[in-house]
Scaffold this active site. Sequence first.
Site, PDB file in Angstrom:
ATOM      1  N   LYS A  61      -6.923   3.717   6.785  1.00 49.17           N
ATOM      2  CA  LYS A  61      -7.493   2.534   6.136  1.00 49.17           C
ATOM      3  C   LYS A  61      -6.380   1.950   5.254  1.00 49.17           C
ATOM      4  CE  LYS A  61     -11.357   4.769   4.437  1.00 49.17           C
ATOM      5  NZ  LYS A  61     -12.744   4.866   3.902  1.00 49.17           N
TER       6      LYS A  61
ATOM      7  N   GLU B   9      -3.960  -2.095  -2.232  1.00 52.04           N
ATOM      8  CA  GLU B   9      -4.758  -2.733  -3.296  1.00 52.04           C
ATOM      9  C   GLU B   9      -5.512  -1.692  -4.133  1.00 52.04           C
ATOM     10  OE1 GLU B   9      -4.008  -5.972  -2.957  1.00 52.04           O
ATOM     11  OE2 GLU B   9      -3.424  -5.880  -0.843  1.00 52.04           O
TER      12      GLU B   9
HETATM   13 MO1  MOS Z   1      -1.442  -8.037  -1.422  1.00 54.67          MO
HETATM   14  S1  MOS Z   1      -2.393  -9.260  -2.822  1.00 54.67           S
HETATM   15  O1  MOS Z   1      -0.320  -9.097  -0.717  1.00 54.67           O
HETATM   16  O2  MOS Z   1      -0.759  -6.844  -2.537  1.00 54.67           O
END
Ligand code: MOS
Length: 733
Positions: free
Chosen positions: A692, A696
């Site tokens: 996954k 982020e």
């Molecule tokens: Mo993503 S917002 O391109 O780390």
Amino acid sequence: MENDSPRADAVEKVSGRAKYAAEHRIDNIAYGVFVCSSIAKGTILSIEEDMARAAEGILDIISYKNCPSTPGYEPLLADGSKNSKQWWGLKVLYDNVVRFYGQPVALVVADSLENANAAAQLLKIQYQAEPFETDFTTARKDATKLKTSGNYTRGKANAIEEAVAKVEGEYNIPIEVHSPMELQATIAVWEGDDKLTVYDKTQGPKSMQGTLARLFALPDKNVRVIVNYVGGAFGNALRGWHNVPAACIAAKKLNRPVKVVLTRPQMFNLTGYRPQSWQEIKIGALPDGKFTSIVHNAISMTARYEDFREGIVNASRFLYACDNVQTSYKILPLDVSVPTWMRGPGEATGCFALESSIDDLAHQLKIDPVALRLKNFPEVNPESKLPWSSNYLKECYEKGKELIGWSNRPQTPGSKKEDGMLVGYGLANGVFGAGRGQASARIILQANGTITLQSAVSDMGPGTTTAMTKIAAENLQWPLEKIKFTLGDSDLPPGPTQGGSTTTSTLGTAVYTVCEALKKSLQELAVAHLDEFKGTDSKTIEIKNGSVAVGDRLVGIDVLLTKAQKPFIEITKDSQGTSAQELKHATNSFSCHFVKVHVHPKTMEIKIKEVVTTADAGKIISENTARSQMLGGVVGGIGMTLKEELKFDHTTGQIVNASFAGYRVPLHTDIPRTTVWFVNKPDPIINPIGAKGLGEIALIGLAAAISNAIYNATGKRVRDLPITPEKLGYEGK
Ligand code: MOS
């Protein structure tokens, strides 16, 4: 971890051999520098150029006065209809309108950077200034200025009013900027009028190719975008900024290659940022902790000339089981440059409020914060009602508690000291969408057993090159050192833009698919051309370590290719995007961060003592680089929570701290011992490799985890970032 292979491009990077966009040597290159507006809003009345034009080495000054007609800049087509392929966002150098302080209004081009900079000082620009607004906090209180972006209701709309236990709070996060090491840079090289090569710092060479093709009304194949290395981006190179069209337009006008590199101060408002936001959140619960209702409203800033939205309230709809949920999101246009995605866009903001509030509720109800989260664990996604493709958050809780020493956490905030310092522990979750898109990859196998993989992606730092070689090595049972991954050129098979933590899943699937095709091709060639394997069922032929084999009968690739009279094998394969199977599931990555802090009881100085960061990101492909992603998320999270804040002078609209002297980022001394732990269980649904996304969730949730630890240490809840000793009540001596 020690046994994991190193980053594939480590030597290039540390030896300085890695070439970043601005470093390509091009003959006869000219240098463009921006002159930027010194008002926040209005029009340019005149540009006095004589002195600058007489300066040494000056080649041209491009502004609205002489900017060549560029197809993608025109709102209307020749037949008067709307141009649907217009440049996305502000058309730099196009008109005399000033939309924010520091907007590039002219490009000074000279034969050297020094001459361009010197001439740029000599421009005299007269403006007609207009009233403007840059103050988010003041302006957002006026509802008429807001643009509605989305409302969501599940269950009873007013359930919060009836809740037995309730917490509520307002949260403010200031502007945070990206500040990557590599400056945004473009070199544009034209061949004649219709062939353009661009060296650009971008997260998406293919999308940049398309963007530039539209800007100049060229077929895609006439535009080539090269980006061999990226020195950090994490959202700010997802789109072309002002330097891109400016360099290309100037190079075309001058019939000479032009390089435009933003300066460090320009990086603070010309490449996007995390928008300032205000949030209000209310959580209602039963005395046993079961959530009865969640209300989450948010407003974030955007530019007057372009809307930027992000999913600030989205996680509140599904991260916990709750029948009654209401969310709203609005944007506030101001006279500022446009924000953009920044690591954990939306969720990083939203989870600060959500996860801080849950901590407040845990304290109010005297329930352990982990127990409270478990009480509300969603067995299926409560928004879509779909089962999770995988959700191992419970394992993160377990392991994180153990690794941070959760049992040492004081039950009563502010009640425990260690070495004279108040001590506190906190945790918070992160969540982000996981999925996959379409991609294409090529594989080339040489007779000597070396393999080259190719795809038109860029690697902004997470280690895509490393991960892709590892996927191929594992799939083909091939020695890692014989596999090379080539990227960063739009002429290669189309790959995804690197963003939203999807590259490993998306491109990894394409690499997996092309490896499967190579195996099949080698098996078939072996049956057709090798006497040893005549009549064998091709599927029983194993590919391993540079050979084809059945049992202990082993034939080298060199022999096979010679027999088959092929100098090499080349295969290109597309992998599909989201599968039907995936659509029947909720697909997310999860993280849970544990933090231990010390706070000085008098000065309220905050010292983060330890971080344990855990994640369910499916199967971990490359442990080294995955771990680095998580460490980077911790550093970014510490910056967000304790340091970062871009400030405006609202009387002029100017940013006052557009430098590392004024914009604080974490230093080595701010970064504690950090342990990274992965569940490392493959997701069975999203893709065949089981991975996954990761980038982020490394950051999302960190701010709340730190804030919760500070609350546990001090009993003081700070809902406005960054958290400083002053906000904790320190008043000086
Ligand atoms: Mo993503 S917002 O391109 O780390």
